[in-house]
Design a protein around this motif. Structure first.
Motif, PDB file in Angstrom:
ATOM      1  N   ASP A 161      28.649  24.727 115.081  1.00  0.00           N
ATOM      2  CA  ASP A 161      30.030  24.635 114.579  1.00  0.00           C
ATOM      3  C   ASP A 161      30.220  25.387 113.272  1.00  0.00           C
ATOM      4  OD1 ASP A 161      30.931  23.052 116.719  1.00  0.00           O
ATOM      5  OD2 ASP A 161      30.160  21.237 115.771  1.00  0.00           O
ATOM      6  N   ILE A 162      29.514  26.486 113.142  1.00  0.00           N
ATOM      7  CA  ILE A 162      29.661  27.353 111.969  1.00  0.00           C
ATOM      8  C   ILE A 162      30.149  28.716 112.447  1.00  0.00           C
ATOM      9  CG2 ILE A 162      28.497  28.489 110.041  1.00  0.00           C
ATOM     10  CD1 ILE A 162      26.530  26.191 109.974  1.00  0.00           C
ATOM     11  N   ASN A 163      31.351  29.081 112.027  1.00  0.00           N
ATOM     12  CA  ASN A 163      31.953  30.335 112.460  1.00  0.00           C
ATOM     13  C   ASN A 163      31.910  31.347 111.312  1.00  0.00           C
ATOM     14  OD1 ASN A 163      33.509  32.448 113.377  1.00  0.00           O
ATOM     15  ND2 ASN A 163      35.117  31.157 114.250  1.00  0.00           N
ATOM     16  N   VAL A 164      31.056  32.349 111.477  1.00  0.00           N
ATOM     17  CA  VAL A 164      30.936  33.405 110.465  1.00  0.00           C
ATOM     18  C   VAL A 164      31.283  34.759 111.078  1.00  0.00           C
ATOM     19  CG1 VAL A 164      29.244  32.190 109.046  1.00  0.00           C
ATOM     20  CG2 VAL A 164      28.459  33.611 110.961  1.00  0.00           C
ATOM     21  N   MET A 165      32.087  34.728 112.129  1.00  0.00           N
ATOM     22  CA  MET A 165      32.402  35.953 112.861  1.00  0.00           C
ATOM     23  C   MET A 165      33.103  36.995 111.987  1.00  0.00           C
ATOM     24  SD  MET A 165      31.195  35.919 115.857  1.00  0.00           S
ATOM     25  CE  MET A 165      30.542  34.830 117.140  1.00  0.00           C
ATOM     26  N   GLU A 166      33.826  36.552 110.961  1.00  0.00           N
ATOM     27  CA  GLU A 166      34.564  37.518 110.136  1.00  0.00           C
ATOM     28  C   GLU A 166      33.659  38.240 109.146  1.00  0.00           C
ATOM     29  OE1 GLU A 166      34.611  33.762 107.648  1.00  0.00           O
ATOM     30  OE2 GLU A 166      34.554  34.338 109.764  1.00  0.00           O
ATOM     31  N   HIS A 167      32.473  37.723 108.922  1.00  0.00           N
ATOM     32  CA  HIS A 167      31.560  38.348 107.957  1.00  0.00           C
ATOM     33  C   HIS A 167      30.823  39.513 108.607  1.00  0.00           C
ATOM     34  CE1 HIS A 167      32.527  35.260 105.216  1.00  0.00           C
ATOM     35  NE2 HIS A 167      31.709  34.327 105.679  1.00  0.00           N
ATOM     36  N   THR A 168      30.752  40.609 107.890  1.00  0.00           N
ATOM     37  CA  THR A 168      30.080  41.798 108.417  1.00  0.00           C
ATOM     38  C   THR A 168      28.736  42.056 107.745  1.00  0.00           C
ATOM     39  OG1 THR A 168      31.259  43.213 106.831  1.00  0.00           O
ATOM     40  CG2 THR A 168      32.269  42.886 109.007  1.00  0.00           C
ATOM     41  N   THR A 169      28.423  41.296 106.715  1.00  0.00           N
ATOM     42  CA  THR A 169      27.195  41.504 105.955  1.00  0.00           C
ATOM     43  C   THR A 169      26.295  40.282 106.056  1.00  0.00           C
ATOM     44  OG1 THR A 169      28.443  42.863 104.381  1.00  0.00           O
ATOM     45  CG2 THR A 169      26.264  42.114 103.691  1.00  0.00           C
ATOM     46  N   CYS A 170      25.036  40.518 106.357  1.00  0.00           N
ATOM     47  CA  CYS A 170      24.096  39.431 106.586  1.00  0.00           C
ATOM     48  C   CYS A 170      23.934  38.549 105.345  1.00  0.00           C
ATOM     49  CB  CYS A 170      22.755  40.028 107.008  1.00  0.00           C
ATOM     50  SG  CYS A 170      21.578  38.815 107.615  1.00  0.00           S
ATOM     51  N   GLU A 171      23.884  39.175 104.162  1.00  0.00           N
ATOM     52  CA  GLU A 171      23.729  38.385 102.938  1.00  0.00           C
ATOM     53  C   GLU A 171      24.874  37.396 102.762  1.00  0.00           C
ATOM     54  OE1 GLU A 171      21.467  42.213 101.824  1.00  0.00           O
ATOM     55  OE2 GLU A 171      23.140  41.621 103.098  1.00  0.00           O
ATOM     56  N   ILE A 172      26.079  37.836 103.087  1.00  0.00           N
ATOM     57  CA  ILE A 172      27.236  36.948 102.944  1.00  0.00           C
ATOM     58  C   ILE A 172      27.161  35.807 103.954  1.00  0.00           C
ATOM     59  CG2 ILE A 172      29.750  36.829 103.162  1.00  0.00           C
ATOM     60  CD1 ILE A 172      29.929  39.553 101.893  1.00  0.00           C
ATOM     61  N   ILE A 173      26.665  36.093 105.147  1.00  0.00           N
ATOM     62  CA  ILE A 173      26.460  35.020 106.127  1.00  0.00           C
ATOM     63  C   ILE A 173      25.475  33.986 105.590  1.00  0.00           C
ATOM     64  CG2 ILE A 173      25.467  34.482 108.394  1.00  0.00           C
ATOM     65  CD1 ILE A 173      26.601  37.121 109.404  1.00  0.00           C
ATOM     66  N   PHE A 174      24.376  34.448 105.020  1.00  0.00           N
ATOM     67  CA  PHE A 174      23.385  33.518 104.480  1.00  0.00           C
ATOM     68  C   PHE A 174      23.953  32.713 103.300  1.00  0.00           C
ATOM     69  CE2 PHE A 174      19.672  36.263 106.164  1.00  0.00           C
ATOM     70  CZ  PHE A 174      19.673  35.550 107.359  1.00  0.00           C
ATOM     71  N   LEU A 175      24.771  33.337 102.479  1.00  0.00           N
ATOM     72  CA  LEU A 175      25.424  32.607 101.385  1.00  0.00           C
ATOM     73  C   LEU A 175      26.360  31.534 101.937  1.00  0.00           C
ATOM     74  CD1 LEU A 175      26.211  35.508  98.887  1.00  0.00           C
ATOM     75  CD2 LEU A 175      24.598  33.621  98.519  1.00  0.00           C
ATOM     76  N   GLU A 176      27.062  31.861 103.009  1.00  0.00           N
ATOM     77  CA  GLU A 176      27.915  30.869 103.675  1.00  0.00           C
ATOM     78  C   GLU A 176      27.080  29.687 104.161  1.00  0.00           C
ATOM     79  OE1 GLU A 176      31.481  29.403 105.051  1.00  0.00           O
ATOM     80  OE2 GLU A 176      31.511  31.580 104.786  1.00  0.00           O
ATOM     81  N   LEU A 177      25.907  29.991 104.722  1.00  0.00           N
ATOM     82  CA  LEU A 177      25.026  28.934 105.223  1.00  0.00           C
ATOM     83  C   LEU A 177      24.465  28.089 104.080  1.00  0.00           C
ATOM     84  CD1 LEU A 177      23.083  30.851 108.034  1.00  0.00           C
ATOM     85  CD2 LEU A 177      25.135  29.433 108.223  1.00  0.00           C
ATOM     86  N   MET A 178      24.194  28.719 102.941  1.00  0.00           N
ATOM     87  CA  MET A 178      23.750  27.961 101.771  1.00  0.00           C
ATOM     88  C   MET A 178      24.867  27.066 101.254  1.00  0.00           C
ATOM     89  SD  MET A 178      21.612  30.860  99.649  1.00  0.00           S
ATOM     90  CE  MET A 178      20.415  31.891 100.500  1.00  0.00           C
ATOM     91  N   SER A 179      26.084  27.584 101.238  1.00  0.00           N
ATOM     92  CA  SER A 179      27.219  26.799 100.761  1.00  0.00           C
ATOM     93  C   SER A 179      27.460  25.587 101.647  1.00  0.00           C
ATOM     94  CB  SER A 179      28.486  27.676 100.720  1.00  0.00           C
ATOM     95  OG  SER A 179      28.333  28.733  99.802  1.00  0.00           O
ATOM     96  N   LYS A 180      27.198  25.749 102.945  1.00  0.00           N
ATOM     97  CA  LYS A 180      27.384  24.646 103.890  1.00  0.00           C
ATOM     98  C   LYS A 180      26.157  23.761 104.012  1.00  0.00           C
ATOM     99  CE  LYS A 180      30.745  27.130 106.784  1.00  0.00           C
ATOM    100  NZ  LYS A 180      31.869  26.234 106.460  1.00  0.00           N
ATOM    101  N   LYS A 181      25.107  24.049 103.201  1.00  0.00           N
ATOM    102  CA  LYS A 181      23.846  23.295 103.215  1.00  0.00           C
ATOM    103  C   LYS A 181      23.096  23.431 104.533  1.00  0.00           C
ATOM    104  CE  LYS A 181      25.062  21.876  99.162  1.00  0.00           C
ATOM    105  NZ  LYS A 181      24.501  22.565  97.969  1.00  0.00           N
TER     106      LYS A 181
END
Length: 266
Positions: A161-181
């Motif tokens: 249930d994590i939607n990161v489809m709008e992100h084009t950069t892997c680092e930003i995806i990982f930051l999103e995952l860190m923010s969501k714990k």
């Protein structure tokens, strides 16, 4: 800065006196990176302590970086304002630059590249002195995730249930995952002992393990999960001035290898 012509008779005080990376240096680095937004994203990923802040800044950065009419977003200057009170902030910056292989920038600051490689990049490709080791490994994951694996990563995250489809950069995806714990790199500000540091990378390991070409990444993350390396984060939060001693160690290292490397400094 630690110049190549430093005399072998200089003492540790001379080393600390010549290491003059300051705000002007940060501005110079930002100027050099104006045409390399991906490198800036990588540096922010490695250097910023708070994932939420890094994520917010980089989302805005991506939106405006192609608009020449926009005022520059001074991401490294902002980091400097918060980090410069730490005794090791210069080491953090130099290690991040070396991890990202921004050798021309490091050289422009007056440092000897082969020596920097020995001092900051250990024989273990995922070893780290001042940068969070999980971030360093995840950065290497980003470097090895191609477009096919990126699509698989995004689809796998949908099952959580994590939607990161709008992100084009892997680092930003990982930051999103860190923010969501989903990925946890927890540094307690109150408890500065080993118990105040915790890694939880099990979920991302399970996903990366199913992607091609990331076996070493997965194994390194599993190792940290089972036996965290606390040295990096302890140094960043300790009030002891490690910086002078470490630059003295670096100077001793230069004395040892300089005769063999002066002809190969890029």
């Amino acid at each position: 800065m630690l110049h190549l012509d430093a005399s072998s008779s200089s003492n540790s005080k001379a080393i600390s006196d010549t290491c003059n990376i300051d705000l002007n240096s940060i501005i110079k680095i930002e100027t050099q990176l104006q045409d390399n937004p991906y490198d800036m994203i990588s540096l922010v990923f490695l250097l910023y302590d708070v994932p939420d802040t890094a994520l917010q800044r980089l989302i805005v950065y991506q939106r405006v970086m192609s608009d020449v009419s926009e005022t520059n977003i001074n991401l490294l200057q902002e980091w400097y304002c918060h980090a410069s009170s730490r005794p090791n902030w210069q080491h953090e910056l130099l290690e991040a630059l070396m991890i990202c292989q921004l050798n021309s920038i490091v050289k422009s600051l007056g440092f000897h590249i082969p020596t920097m490689r020995v001092f900051y990049l250990s024989s273990d490709p995922f070893g780290s002195k001042y940068i969070n080791p999980v971030k360093k490994i995840l950065y290497h994951a980003c470097e090895n995730i191609d477009s096919t694996n990126l699509k698989k990563l995004k689809k796998s995250l949908l099952s959580y249930d994590i939607n990161v489809m709008e992100h084009t950069t892997c680092e930003i995806i990982f930051l999103e995952l860190m923010s969501k714990k989903f990925i946890t790199i927890n540094i307690s500000q109150e408890n500065k002992t080993d118990e105040g540091i915790m890694y939880n990378v099990e979920n991302i390991v399970n996903i990366l393990d199913k992607l091609n070409g990331l076996k070493k990444i997965v194994n390194s993350l599993r190792y940290l999960q089972s036996k965290p390396n606390h040295d990096t984060i302890k140094l960043k939060q300790d009030n002891t001035n490690y910086g002078v001693d470490d630059f003295n160690d670096l100077f001793d290292l230069i004395n040892q290898i300089m005769p063999n490397t002066l002809e190969n400094d890029d």
